[in-house]
Motif scaffolding. Structure first.
Motif, PDB file in Angstrom:
ATOM      1  N   VAL A  84       0.853  -1.184   0.000  1.00 32.94           N
ATOM      2  CA  VAL A  84       0.000   0.000   0.000  1.00 32.94           C
ATOM      3  C   VAL A  84       0.893   1.239   0.000  1.00 32.94           C
ATOM      4  N   ARG A  85       0.702   2.119  -0.970  1.00 37.68           N
ATOM      5  CA  ARG A  85       1.497   3.342  -1.044  1.00 37.68           C
ATOM      6  C   ARG A  85       0.896   4.400  -0.114  1.00 37.68           C
ATOM      7  N   ILE A  86       1.740   5.010   0.706  1.00 38.47           N
ATOM      8  CA  ILE A  86       1.319   6.016   1.671  1.00 38.47           C
ATOM      9  C   ILE A  86       1.898   7.363   1.254  1.00 38.47           C
ATOM     10  N   GLU A  87       1.079   8.419   1.330  1.00 34.44           N
ATOM     11  CA  GLU A  87       1.503   9.758   0.955  1.00 34.44           C
ATOM     12  C   GLU A  87       1.226  10.725   2.104  1.00 34.44           C
ATOM     13  N   ARG A  88       2.067  11.750   2.207  1.00 35.72           N
ATOM     14  CA  ARG A  88       1.777  12.831   3.147  1.00 35.72           C
ATOM     15  C   ARG A  88       0.928  13.876   2.444  1.00 35.72           C
ATOM     16  N   LEU A  89      -0.102  14.352   3.123  1.00 30.54           N
ATOM     17  CA  LEU A  89      -1.048  15.285   2.525  1.00 30.54           C
ATOM     18  C   LEU A  89      -0.770  16.712   2.970  1.00 30.54           C
ATOM     19  N   GLY A  90      -1.295  17.651   2.185  1.00 30.85           N
ATOM     20  CA  GLY A  90      -1.171  19.067   2.488  1.00 30.85           C
ATOM     21  C   GLY A  90      -2.529  19.694   2.750  1.00 30.85           C
ATOM     22  N   PRO A  91      -2.539  20.987   3.072  1.00 36.78           N
ATOM     23  CA  PRO A  91      -3.762  21.670   3.515  1.00 36.78           C
ATOM     24  C   PRO A  91      -4.941  21.596   2.547  1.00 36.78           C
ATOM     25  N   ARG A  92      -4.677  21.472   1.258  1.00 27.77           N
ATOM     26  CA  ARG A  92      -5.788  21.438   0.301  1.00 27.77           C
ATOM     27  C   ARG A  92      -6.693  20.227   0.503  1.00 27.77           C
ATOM     28  N   GLU A  93      -6.204  19.210   1.207  1.00 26.84           N
ATOM     29  CA  GLU A  93      -7.009  18.002   1.401  1.00 26.84           C
ATOM     30  C   GLU A  93      -7.589  17.910   2.813  1.00 26.84           C
ATOM     31  N   THR A  94      -7.605  19.016   3.531  1.00 25.33           N
ATOM     32  CA  THR A  94      -8.149  19.024   4.892  1.00 25.33           C
ATOM     33  C   THR A  94      -9.594  18.541   4.925  1.00 25.33           C
ATOM     34  N   SER A  95     -10.434  19.071   4.056  1.00 25.66           N
ATOM     35  CA  SER A  95     -11.854  18.692   4.062  1.00 25.66           C
ATOM     36  C   SER A  95     -12.038  17.223   3.718  1.00 25.66           C
ATOM     37  N   LEU A  96     -11.251  16.733   2.772  1.00 26.63           N
ATOM     38  CA  LEU A  96     -11.345  15.319   2.402  1.00 26.63           C
ATOM     39  C   LEU A  96     -11.017  14.437   3.600  1.00 26.63           C
ATOM     40  N   VAL A  97      -9.937  14.762   4.298  1.00 22.60           N
ATOM     41  CA  VAL A  97      -9.523  13.945   5.445  1.00 22.60           C
ATOM     42  C   VAL A  97     -10.573  14.001   6.544  1.00 22.60           C
ATOM     43  N   ALA A  98     -11.063  15.208   6.858  1.00 27.25           N
ATOM     44  CA  ALA A  98     -12.084  15.348   7.902  1.00 27.25           C
ATOM     45  C   ALA A  98     -13.336  14.558   7.547  1.00 27.25           C
ATOM     46  N   GLY A  99     -13.725  14.600   6.281  1.00 26.71           N
ATOM     47  CA  GLY A  99     -14.903  13.840   5.856  1.00 26.71           C
ATOM     48  C   GLY A  99     -14.698  12.348   5.943  1.00 26.71           C
ATOM     49  N   ARG A 100     -13.498  11.885   5.598  1.00 23.59           N
ATOM     50  CA  ARG A 100     -13.207  10.452   5.680  1.00 23.59           C
ATOM     51  C   ARG A 100     -13.272   9.984   7.128  1.00 23.59           C
ATOM     52  N   ILE A 101     -12.711  10.782   8.056  1.00 23.42           N
ATOM     53  CA  ILE A 101     -12.749  10.398   9.469  1.00 23.42           C
ATOM     54  C   ILE A 101     -14.190  10.346   9.958  1.00 23.42           C
ATOM     55  N   ALA A 102     -14.975  11.367   9.629  1.00 27.22           N
ATOM     56  CA  ALA A 102     -16.369  11.401  10.073  1.00 27.22           C
ATOM     57  C   ALA A 102     -17.149  10.207   9.540  1.00 27.22           C
ATOM     58  N   GLU A 103     -16.933   9.875   8.270  1.00 30.17           N
ATOM     59  CA  GLU A 103     -17.612   8.732   7.658  1.00 30.17           C
ATOM     60  C   GLU A 103     -17.283   7.441   8.395  1.00 30.17           C
ATOM     61  N   ALA A 104     -15.990   7.252   8.688  1.00 32.44           N
ATOM     62  CA  ALA A 104     -15.563   6.020   9.346  1.00 32.44           C
ATOM     63  C   ALA A 104     -16.032   5.956  10.793  1.00 32.44           C
TER      64      ALA A 104
END
Length: 205
Positions: free
Chosen positions: A4-24
């Motif tokens: 599994v490839r892992i990447e470090r994210l930047g501020p532009r993906e804040t909403s995506l990450v927050a939404g993924r956490i909320a969904e899970a």
């Protein structure tokens, strides 16, 4: 499964990450107490998590699988502490509305049980519901544990379910006595010492 490839994210993906956490996290018990209104629960959680993910983009580490199905949010707590999120109280009230006091209560619980020695704090580990059980969470853990092992730094987290607790235990975390929300929902504090032997052998714990 393939690597599994892992990447470090930047501020532009804040909403995506927050939404993924909320969904899970919708499947967990704690959000039911935090936001009793089921119709509004996920959006309120996402708004709250966005504050913390934004802060991690500035002062922590946010990782994701390449397809963004899994995310992990870490806060290093080594040496001088990071400042609190800017305008936190106002932003919390804006995100959580009538349930702000419940989120503030959870914040105080976490603060009261947070360890003081140097460590990295895993604030969130979340995988899309339809991708759980495929090893994505474990891949995210192994990715950052390799760094912790190389640097000799412990890890800390609060497990919000028995399933999560057992997953983290398989990755070397030791569980302490749980603390509880007012409705009895438990959180398990867990601590992982760095595994130097695994690092030397080239096999992350």
């Amino acid at each position: 499964m393939s690597e599994v490839r892992i990447e470090r994210l930047g501020p532009r993906e804040t909403s995506l990450v927050a939404g993924r956490i909320a969904e899970a996290f919708m499947a967990l018990d704690a959000p039911r107490w935090l936001v009793p209104d089921a119709a509004r629960r996920q959006s309120v959680l996402a708004g709250n998590f966005a504050i913390l993910v934004d802060h991690a983009m500035r002062y922590g580490l946010v990782h994701a699988t390449a397809d963004r199905a899994g995310v992990a949010v870490w806060f290093p707590s080594v040496g001088d502490p990071a400042p609190p999120p800017e305008d936190y109280d106002a932003r919390l009230a804006a995100a959580c509305g009538e349930w702000t006091d419940r989120f503030a209560h959870l914040d105080k619980l976490f603060e009261a049980h947070h360890p003081h020695p140097d460590h990295h704090h895993l604030a969130f580990l979340a995988v899309a519901p339809d991708r759980q059980g495929q090893g994505l969470g474990s891949a995210l853990l192994r990715h950052h544990h390799a760094v912790l092992d190389a640097e000799g730094v412990p890890g800390y987290l609060e497990a919000a379910s028995e399933t999560g607790r057992d997953l983290y235990a398989r990755h070397g975390y030791q569980v302490a006595e749980p603390f509880h929300l007012p409705d009895g929902t438990p959180f398990w504090p867990m601590w992982r010492e760095p595994t130097r032997a695994a690092t030397a052998a080239g096999q992350p714990a």
